[in-house]
Write a protein that holds these residues in place. Structure first.
Motif, PDB file in Angstrom:
ATOM      1  N   UNK A 228      32.368  74.237  27.820  1.00  0.00           N
ATOM      2  CA  UNK A 228      31.414  73.702  28.794  1.00  0.00           C
ATOM      3  C   UNK A 228      32.129  73.396  30.116  1.00  0.00           C
ATOM      4  N   UNK A 229      33.281  72.811  30.028  1.00  0.00           N
ATOM      5  CA  UNK A 229      34.049  72.479  31.230  1.00  0.00           C
ATOM      6  C   UNK A 229      34.446  73.750  31.982  1.00  0.00           C
ATOM      7  N   UNK A 230      34.908  74.763  31.254  1.00  0.00           N
ATOM      8  CA  UNK A 230      35.290  76.013  31.906  1.00  0.00           C
ATOM      9  C   UNK A 230      34.086  76.665  32.581  1.00  0.00           C
ATOM     10  N   UNK A 231      32.924  76.553  31.936  1.00  0.00           N
ATOM     11  CA  UNK A 231      31.702  77.130  32.495  1.00  0.00           C
ATOM     12  C   UNK A 231      31.328  76.450  33.807  1.00  0.00           C
TER      13      UNK A 231
ATOM     14  N   UNK B 141      21.842  81.831  34.488  1.00  0.00           N
ATOM     15  CA  UNK B 141      23.115  82.162  35.103  1.00  0.00           C
ATOM     16  C   UNK B 141      24.247  81.394  34.433  1.00  0.00           C
ATOM     17  N   UNK B 142      24.032  80.115  34.170  1.00  0.00           N
ATOM     18  CA  UNK B 142      25.059  79.286  33.533  1.00  0.00           C
ATOM     19  C   UNK B 142      25.331  79.738  32.088  1.00  0.00           C
ATOM     20  N   UNK B 143      24.254  80.043  31.349  1.00  0.00           N
ATOM     21  CA  UNK B 143      24.435  80.516  29.974  1.00  0.00           C
ATOM     22  C   UNK B 143      25.214  81.827  29.953  1.00  0.00           C
ATOM     23  N   UNK B 144      24.934  82.706  30.900  1.00  0.00           N
ATOM     24  CA  UNK B 144      25.650  83.979  30.951  1.00  0.00           C
ATOM     25  C   UNK B 144      27.126  83.743  31.253  1.00  0.00           C
ATOM     26  N   UNK B 145      27.431  82.847  32.172  1.00  0.00           N
ATOM     27  CA  UNK B 145      28.826  82.506  32.463  1.00  0.00           C
ATOM     28  C   UNK B 145      29.502  81.995  31.198  1.00  0.00           C
TER      29      UNK B 145
ATOM     30  N   UNK C 182      32.694  83.675  29.180  1.00  0.00           N
ATOM     31  CA  UNK C 182      33.943  82.937  28.940  1.00  0.00           C
ATOM     32  C   UNK C 182      34.234  82.899  27.452  1.00  0.00           C
ATOM     33  N   UNK C 183      33.216  82.626  26.653  1.00  0.00           N
ATOM     34  CA  UNK C 183      33.399  82.540  25.204  1.00  0.00           C
ATOM     35  C   UNK C 183      33.895  83.875  24.640  1.00  0.00           C
ATOM     36  N   UNK C 184      33.316  84.977  25.106  1.00  0.00           N
ATOM     37  CA  UNK C 184      33.760  86.299  24.652  1.00  0.00           C
ATOM     38  C   UNK C 184      35.212  86.519  25.041  1.00  0.00           C
TER      39      UNK C 184
ATOM     40  N   UNK D   3      36.140  72.081  21.101  1.00  0.00           N
ATOM     41  CA  UNK D   3      36.181  73.421  21.679  1.00  0.00           C
ATOM     42  C   UNK D   3      34.948  73.675  22.536  1.00  0.00           C
ATOM     43  N   UNK D   4      33.811  73.159  22.090  1.00  0.00           N
ATOM     44  CA  UNK D   4      32.584  73.291  22.873  1.00  0.00           C
ATOM     45  C   UNK D   4      32.690  72.576  24.207  1.00  0.00           C
TER      46      UNK D   4
END
Length: 154
Positions: A26-29, A49-53, A57-59, A21-22
């Protein structure tokens, strides 16, 4: 962006709870970052910026999963009908990853960003879009809860 992949993957697995799932997260991000690269503001931190994306997505995925679970039952649930289940409930948690999954989402995020990823409180607060004091509170509560879980299971 390539240099961020190991850190992004570690954060994604921590959020999602499972490597597969991770990896999907990661791929979607990465896909979203590449398709929206024009939204990145030069002079700002790419990692934040990447962590926020990833967090957004996770939310979104968590909310969608929650809605689906209200409608459909996992097919594996049928295998447990009539089963006692006491054995699974009594298995001791001696793995930090499992204990982390028991934390509320906000606390798990704070612990992952500060204690695992090494972000400062200010940087982590910016990633999750909350005041530094709120992040500090989530981190303290998360760390305390994690220690209680691990001690109780020892």
């Amino acid at each position: 962006m390539l240099e961020l992949l190991p850190r992004l993957r570690r954060f994604a697995i921590g959020l999602a709870g499972h490597p597969a799932d991770g990896d999907d997260l990661c791929q979607m991000t990465i896909e979203r970052a590449l398709t929206r690269k024009d939204q990145f503001q030069q002079g700002t931190r790419l990692d934040s910026w990447m962590y926020r994306i990833m967090r957004n997505i996770w939310i979104d995925e968590s909310r969608a999963r929650s809605r689906r679970s209200e409608t459909f039952v996992d097919e594996e649930a049928g295998f447990a009908v009539g089963a006692d289940g006491a054995q699974e409930a009594s298995i001791a948690l001696n793995d930090i990853d499992r204990a982390m999954q028991r934390l509320p989402d906000e606390q798990r995020e704070a612990v992952l960003l500060v204690m695992v990823e090494g972000y400062s409180y200010k940087e982590a607060a910016a990633i999750v879009d909350c005041p530094v004091g709120t992040l500090n509170s989530r981190l303290v509560r998360g760390r305390d809860a994690l220690m209680k879980i691990l001690e109780a299971e020892a």
